[in-house]
Design a protein around this motif. Structure first.
Motif, short mmCIF file in Angstrom:
data_model
loop_
_atom_site.label_atom_id
_atom_site.label_comp_id
_atom_site.label_asym_id
_atom_site.label_seq_id
_atom_site.Cartn_x
_atom_site.Cartn_y
_atom_site.Cartn_z
N ALA A 118 0.83 -1.20 0.00
CA ALA A 118 0.00 0.00 0.00
C ALA A 118 0.86 1.24 0.00
N THR A 119 0.25 2.32 -0.45
CA THR A 119 0.91 3.61 -0.31
C THR A 119 0.21 4.35 0.82
N PRO A 120 0.93 5.21 1.49
CA PRO A 120 0.34 5.90 2.63
C PRO A 120 -0.88 6.73 2.21
N ALA A 121 -1.85 6.74 3.07
CA ALA A 121 -3.01 7.58 2.84
C ALA A 121 -2.66 9.02 3.18
N LYS A 122 -2.67 9.87 2.20
CA LYS A 122 -2.30 11.27 2.43
C LYS A 122 -3.57 12.11 2.53
N ALA A 123 -4.27 11.94 3.61
CA ALA A 123 -5.51 12.68 3.77
C ALA A 123 -5.20 14.16 3.89
N VAL A 124 -5.91 14.94 3.15
CA VAL A 124 -5.74 16.38 3.26
C VAL A 124 -6.60 16.87 4.42
N GLU A 125 -5.96 17.37 5.43
CA GLU A 125 -6.67 17.76 6.64
C GLU A 125 -7.16 19.21 6.50
N THR A 126 -8.44 19.36 6.51
CA THR A 126 -8.99 20.71 6.51
C THR A 126 -9.99 20.79 7.64
N ARG A 127 -9.49 20.59 8.83
CA ARG A 127 -10.37 20.47 9.98
C ARG A 127 -10.89 21.81 10.45
N ALA A 128 -12.09 21.75 10.96
CA ALA A 128 -12.62 22.92 11.65
C ALA A 128 -11.86 23.08 12.96
N SER A 129 -11.92 24.26 13.53
CA SER A 129 -11.18 24.49 14.76
C SER A 129 -11.84 23.79 15.94
N PHE A 130 -13.07 23.40 15.79
CA PHE A 130 -13.77 22.81 16.92
C PHE A 130 -14.93 21.98 16.40
N SER A 131 -15.08 20.80 16.92
CA SER A 131 -16.22 19.97 16.51
C SER A 131 -16.63 19.07 17.65
N ARG A 132 -17.87 18.65 17.62
CA ARG A 132 -18.38 17.62 18.54
C ARG A 132 -18.88 16.45 17.72
N PRO A 133 -19.04 15.28 18.35
CA PRO A 133 -19.49 14.11 17.59
C PRO A 133 -20.74 14.42 16.77
N THR A 134 -20.75 13.98 15.52
CA THR A 134 -21.87 14.29 14.64
C THR A 134 -23.18 13.71 15.16
N PHE A 135 -23.11 12.58 15.88
CA PHE A 135 -24.37 11.98 16.35
C PHE A 135 -25.07 12.85 17.39
N LEU A 136 -24.38 13.88 17.91
CA LEU A 136 -25.04 14.82 18.82
C LEU A 136 -25.98 15.74 18.04
N GLN A 137 -25.79 15.82 16.73
CA GLN A 137 -26.65 16.63 15.85
C GLN A 137 -26.83 18.04 16.39
N LEU A 138 -25.72 18.67 16.75
CA LEU A 138 -25.79 19.99 17.39
C LEU A 138 -26.06 21.09 16.37
#
Lengths: 505, 505
Positions: B55-75
């Motif tokens: 395999a080749t390494p997964a080079k995920a492009v990180e474009t994260r928000a500065s803050f998040s909570r679990p999506t299942f909280l449906q905030l």
């Protein structure tokens, strides 16, 4: 220990100058006429410790007999001959007449069925007096002139690849423990917590430096609580290491052959310390309940420690071994295929593509009694083995073996023990064919047949345990009542009554 | 995790380009308006593995928000703002309306009392479908065209020194597990023992080489038995490592800040696998009985592993640390005196003469929640921390941290579970102030107040546990009913009913 050191055993025994093994040869006139073991050599005081700079190595001159049994067996030349008889396999115990062992301890042993020249188990049972060194804490002299301490001591030593290490350990290990305790005599008898730091010159406390009483420093919120108990544990741990170092020094004169597992019990100030390095086992049977007091150290139970060491120090593997584990030998034609493996961090298995390095022999292989380190040895802790090499190689195995015991503590004062509560110690010859539950059942069966105040009941129990593991000779070897094979190994058992130290004679 | 990463936290947080911590500042308009976390980046299939070459390494492009909570909280934006409010510390749970979590799992969380900018805990709960790779065993195609596998997955990730690692692990770790399981889909559904060796080319069994069915080779008396269960354990272990390696690759772009403990549950084919790396905890409460399903990995519980590594690889200690442990800081004026110490092989303490090297700072120091590795970090297993350095130094701490979990297995089919039997997962925010027994009592109290078929009871229980650990605000901080301090840490709790997989919606 039988079967746990493969061909290396034969290699070492035959190259050590000793006569070749003579399986099933009952008459051993030389052995029978041999004198008992030379008087024990005490380690100098204190034993050398890396960095302590406080001692010179004890250079005990080894003039060992070729064969000996524990002195407390009080064997006559004829008795020694019977004890060494692989055909009869007579169970040996201390004589009814004469001095009883401390605490009326029971003991029994039997030689193997012919796989090694002599019985390579050894045993020791002693009351040891520890005289304190002059005021190590720097307390005023009148306070420090206290009593010494006594500890009770039992040791089982299961030798392999020769009897030298087991014999030496049985003579000297308790003396190393005594040396380690000398500095603690005063501290252990003082109910206040141990001082963290001791002044330089005994007897001259540095009154301008009360630092050993200081509270927390800036980097700690509080100083660590150190118990008296943990000092005794530390003393036993270091005594094992010093014993091993002494063997290393003396084997340079080729005097200490083989290695040994060591299972040791120390009773001191109300507590029982059980220290185990190897595959012997200790259990307490209390009111029918089983309390394990040790665990076994084998290539299987210590796989991850061994693999980690091989991973961090690949030079220890030479070009012969891989630190990875495989469920069977990898074949050259399987290169490029994927095989199950375990690395040092894994308890589960996964597939990996087989590469050239994987064709090396695994550092750890096999299962159960057949598990081996470097295809050679089946135990991973113990004393000695400084000469042990991988078969047909110069690769030393010692770096993978640990001389450190695991120490478990049992507080005798926390429970009102009755005369049927016992601590049972046995070499693997017992445990290979006997479960903890079977031992507990035998404890119940035998002790209930004797009066509680009959001191011979514990020896009778030890004998019953040894007999139950040995079995009786039939057409195809030694057999148990269920017709399974009995243990062909050396078998040694101590039964220590916990009814209280007051019960010793 | 609060209090467990000392000054290094502040150092890393402030140097990471993030805004400085704003304790007790409830209004966070930027955070509230931030988009939810970017869609998860799946690792490429299969993830890179040293030596696998597949395999080749997964080079995920990180474009994260500065803050998040679990999506299942449906905030909602307003809900996200409330979840981020250190002053109110409102307990968050998934809404009553909408889709329930699998198995009617209960969940609750609360932010810390102001010690870090955001809630650095993260959580994930998923049903994951694993599609098998084409016949890895080389079985004929018609046999290999089977069903895929589903596993249920719960994860708690307790971040430190920034929220990046916890957030990334919550998005990706289950996908790494899925990748690891892909090769096993066929094998796990076949009741016969797993093949030890797989042929080279999928779909083209090498019929001339039946070596994976071969019996013992000469050096083994038998091949090792490998269970299906141990393959799942191995898959989870390797998934943790691959997750950690992915963080290492991506932090080169300075995208993954900090590290995290990871506590993960996988339910697959009747068995619950609990994998823990760090100081979160899982217990089963079954018919009132407590069954521990994890243990914590801290400088105290892993002292000997850490010291051994420092002993074998002294270069990892720089000239700043010693692998020996002392009960308090050694002072220069104590040179030559004797102080208590523990080496890597010891569980007890002994005295040693203080030498110059002993004046270095100990690799492991402190007790309880204040124990530290290299005076910096209070947990010894987890993901990330690739940038973590000793305070005011360039010495990396990562070599002492392990990304490998301990995996315990619980067979759900071995016991008839009732609706009150639950598996409780909590970050240390819960366990710092709550004993296992208190949790069991709360389980009993809360669940008995709800009908067994009321799916909201598990969320109510999770909320009660979080509230019980948080306490209520009083004049001097958050207090429990007994007036002791509540946890000021982030607190996250899953309550997983064991009544059976059939109970999920």
């Amino acid at each position: 220990m039988l079967n746990r050191v493969r061909s290396a055993v034969a290699h070492l025994v035959s190259s050590g100058g000793a006569p070749p093994p003579r399986p099933k040869s009952p008459d051993l006139p030389n052995a029978a006429s041999a004198p008992p073991a030379a008087a024990p050599e005490a380690p100098r005081s204190p034993p050398a410790k890396a960095g302590s700079g406080s001692a010179t190595p004890a250079k005990a001159v080894e003039t060992r007999a070729s064969f000996s049994r524990p002195t407390f067996l009080q064997l006559s030349p004829g008795g020694l001959r019977r004890a060494d008889d692989h055909a009869g396999r007579a169970v040996q115990s201390p004589p009814d007449t004469g001095r009883r062992l401390p605490w009326s301890t029971g003991y029994a042993e039997v030689i193997n069925a012919g796989k090694s020249r002599h019985n390579e188990d050894q045993a020791c049972c002693e009351v040891v007096y520890v005289e304190g060194r002059r005021s190590v804490t720097g307390a005023p002299r009148e306070l420090s002139r206290g009593q010494g301490l006594c500890f009770y001591y039992w040791g089982l030593f299961d030798g392999h690849a020769g009897g030298g290490a087991a014999e030496m350990a049985s003579r000297l290990l308790h003396r190393h423990i005594r040396e380690q305790l000398k500095d603690l005599v005063e501290i252990l008898q003082d109910p206040s917590p141990p001082p963290l730091c001791l002044p330089t010159t005994p007897g001259t406390p540095d009154s301008s430096d009360p630092s050993h009483l200081l509270g927390p420093q800036s980097c700690w919120s509080s100083q660590k609580e150190v118990t008296h108990e943990s000092l005794v544990v530390g003393a036993i741990e270091n005594a094992f290491q010093l014993m091993d170092e002494q063997m290393a020094r003396e084997r340079r004169g080729h005097q200490v052959e083989g290695g040994c597992c060591a299972l040791v019990v120390v009773y001191l100030l109300g507590k029982v310390y059980v220290a185990n390095a190897g595959d012997s086992r200790a259990i307490i049977v209390r009111n029918g309940e089983i309390i394990p007091m040790s665990r076994e150290f084998t290539p299987e139970t210590e796989r991850q420690r061994l693999q980690l060491l091989g991973f961090l120090k690949p030079e220890l593997l030479g070009s012969e071994f891989t630190h990875l584990e495989f469920p069977r030998r990898v074949l050259p034609k399987e290169l490029g295929q994927r095989m199950l493996y375990r690395d040092q961090n894994m308890t589960g298995w996964a597939y990996k593509k087989i590469e050239l390095e994987d064709l090396r022999f695994p550092l750890v292989c096999g299962e159960g009694k057949k598990a081996r380190v470097m295809a050679t040895i089946g135990v991973t802790r113990g004393l000695g083995d400084h000469n042990l090499k991988v078969c047909s190689s110069t690769l030393p195995i010692k770096p993978f073996l640990s001389c450190f015991p695991e120490v478990r503590v049992y507080d005798l004062t926390q429970y009102e023990h009755c005369p049927d509560d016992v601590l049972v110690l046995g070499t693997d010859g017992l445990w290979d064919v006997t479960t903890d539950y079977e031992v507990a059942a035998t404890v119940d069966r035998v002790l209930s047949a004797y009066e509680p105040n009959d001191h011979s009941r514990y020896t009778a129990l030890a004998q019953a345990l040894v007999l139950g593991a040995r079995g009786t000779p039939r057409d195809r070897g030694w057999r148990l009542p269920n017709n399974k094979l009995g243990s062909g190994d050396d078998i040694s058992v101590f039964v220590i009554p916990l009814g209280g130290p007051g019960s010793y004679s």
